[in-house]
Design an enzyme around this catalytic site. Structure first.
Site, short mmCIF file in Angstrom:
data_model
loop_
_atom_site.label_atom_id
_atom_site.label_comp_id
_atom_site.label_asym_id
_atom_site.label_seq_id
_atom_site.Cartn_x
_atom_site.Cartn_y
_atom_site.Cartn_z
N GLU A 80 0.83 -1.20 0.00
CA GLU A 80 0.00 0.00 0.00
C GLU A 80 0.87 1.25 0.00
O GLU A 80 1.98 1.27 0.51
CB GLU A 80 -0.93 -0.02 1.22
CG GLU A 80 -1.98 -1.11 1.07
CD GLU A 80 -2.91 -1.25 2.27
OE1 GLU A 80 -4.05 -1.67 2.05
OE2 GLU A 80 -2.51 -0.96 3.40
N CYS A 89 3.19 8.59 1.05
CA CYS A 89 3.77 7.66 2.02
C CYS A 89 3.99 6.34 1.30
O CYS A 89 3.04 5.75 0.80
CB CYS A 89 2.79 7.50 3.19
SG CYS A 89 3.33 6.32 4.42
N CYS A 108 6.27 -6.61 7.33
CA CYS A 108 7.34 -6.05 8.15
C CYS A 108 7.76 -7.09 9.18
O CYS A 108 6.95 -7.89 9.63
CB CYS A 108 6.85 -4.80 8.87
SG CYS A 108 8.14 -3.91 9.77
N CYS A 114 6.24 -4.41 16.03
CA CYS A 114 5.72 -3.42 16.98
C CYS A 114 4.29 -3.82 17.34
O CYS A 114 3.47 -4.10 16.45
CB CYS A 114 5.75 -2.02 16.37
SG CYS A 114 7.41 -1.49 15.90
N CYS A 138 1.04 -2.01 15.78
CA CYS A 138 1.00 -1.72 14.34
C CYS A 138 0.32 -2.85 13.56
O CYS A 138 0.59 -4.02 13.79
CB CYS A 138 2.42 -1.51 13.82
SG CYS A 138 2.49 -1.20 12.05
N CYS A 189 -1.40 6.15 9.85
CA CYS A 189 -0.20 5.49 10.38
C CYS A 189 -0.56 4.20 11.09
O CYS A 189 -1.44 4.17 11.95
CB CYS A 189 0.49 6.37 11.41
SG CYS A 189 0.99 7.96 10.80
#
Ligand code: SAH
Length: 361
Positions: free
Chosen positions: A84, A97, A104, A108, A111, A331
């Site tokens: 994305e 962005c 990933c 975290c 997230c 975010c």
């Protein structure tokens, strides 16, 4: 391909070297996506190119538009992976962005991308193609708007994909290509200390730096960002103090505000003390909800009190207002979720695999 690669390619075909630069300019400066459009090339060269080369490595699968004008693009790679990329209009500015990896590995806890695990790195072509696709889309739907800023804050940890990230920066800022200004580009990291040191030593690649700190002490950071157990706040800040900042630049610290976890006035006090003496500012990001995490966004009064306390203690602190949160584009919400506004129908991939372990540095 870099410009040098394109020139070498031209020579290898038995063409003059300058053909390489001609083609490269078409792709990177003018954003053409077909060899037919390269009007200053002889026809036989265009035919040969169409047989031997390929432009662009991504295709738009889906575009979702937020009520605030933010657009989220789901892009598909040649091997069927989704990533994305988000276009965020903000007055005269338009920030994109971009993603650096499929998924990933950093894990975290707050997230959504982390829940995908790491599928693979994006290559430099896939990183830059996000920009070219967005540039083209903008020119079609909002011709008055130009892409002005770029942030490596989409899916992935850019410093886990260091070489491709650096290569993409060289390509995007090349004056014979898209010519983006290095000062308008920000690379955000969860804090991979050795790679931060490496980036500091690059002479030609000097993007702005953002660091996801998210906690005022190791106890909280260990819990919400397991990477802190490898490189704790002390090591991270030592690397940042040694980081050669450009003139009049400062480091941005991102601080995701999680209700009851890191949002007290005491946390604000600790944070201000921690960052004293660093050329920096803090961007508070009130937590953006997604289904997979046991957190909550603090109440507006709490967010405000946290910010005011940091400011009172001399820390320049800003609030990052969520953009595109109604389409899961804000975010920490990038997880290939869709609202069904599909442009090109494509199966939504739901990743249930266990996250891969972080690459060894
Ligand atoms: N991996 C890099 C690039 C991603 S930037 C990095 O960690 O910096 C994405 C930013 O969004 C990071 O600062 C991260 O801390 C923040 N973030 C992640 N999940 C979030 C959420 N649910 N709400 C608000 N911010 C979030």
């Amino acid at each position: 391909m870099t410009l040098a690669d394109a020139e070498a390619f031209a020579v290898a075909q038995g063409w003059p070297r300058f053909r390489g630069e001609q083609v490269w300019r078409w792709v990177h400066q003018h954003g053409v996506r077909g060899f037919d459009e390269m009007s200053n090339l002889p026809r036989d060269v265009r035919v040969d190119l169409a047989e031997r080369a390929r432009i662009g490595s991504l295709e738009i699968a889906e575009i979702q538009t937020s009520s605030d004008g933010t657009r989220k693009l789901r892009l598909v790679t040649h091997d069927g992976q989704s990533i994305e990329s988000v276009l965020i209009p903000d007055g005269d500015k338009t920030t994109q962005c971009i993603s650096s990896q499929v998924g990933c590995a950093v894990d975290c806890q707050f997230c959504a991308t982390a829940k995908l695990g790491l599928k693979r790195n994006l290559d430099a072509g896939e990183i830059v193609d996000q920009v070219y696709i967005a540039r083209k889309l903008l020119s079609e739907v909002e011709p008055d708007r130009k892409l002005t800023n770029l942030v490596y804050m989409g899916m992935g940890e850019p410093l886990h994909n260091y070489d491709n990230m650096v290569k993409s920066l060289r390509i995007l800022t090349h004056d014979k290509g898209a010519g983006l200004g290095m000062r308008r580009i920000t690379v955000s990291t969860a804090g991979l200390v050795p790679k931060l040191e490496k980036l500091g030593n690059e002479t030609d690649v000097r993007p702005n730096l953002a660091v996801s700190l998210n906690a005022p002490n190791d106890e909280i950071r260990d819990e919400i960002m397991p990477i802190n157990r490898k490189w704790n706040i002390g090591k991270l800040l030592a690397a940042l103090r040694a980081y050669p900042l450009e003139q009049r630049r400062r480091i941005t610290f991102e601080y995701v505000l999680l209700a009851g976890v890191n949002d007290s006035l005491r946390d604000a006090g600790q944070l201000s003390k921690l960052l004293r003496g660093l050329k920096c500012k803090v961007n508070i990001i009130p937590w953006n909800p997604h289904p997979e995490a046991p957190y909550q966004r603090p109440a507006p009064e709490v967010i405000d009190a946290f910010q005011q306390e940091c400011k009172r203690l001399g820390l320049p602190t800003y609030l990052r207002t969520p953009r595109g949160d109604d389409i899961d584009a804000a975010c920490g919400q990038l997880a290939n979720r869709s609202n069904g506004e599909t442009v090109v129908p494509l199966r939504i991939r739901k990743n249930k695999e266990k996250p891969a372990p972080p690459p060894v540095d």
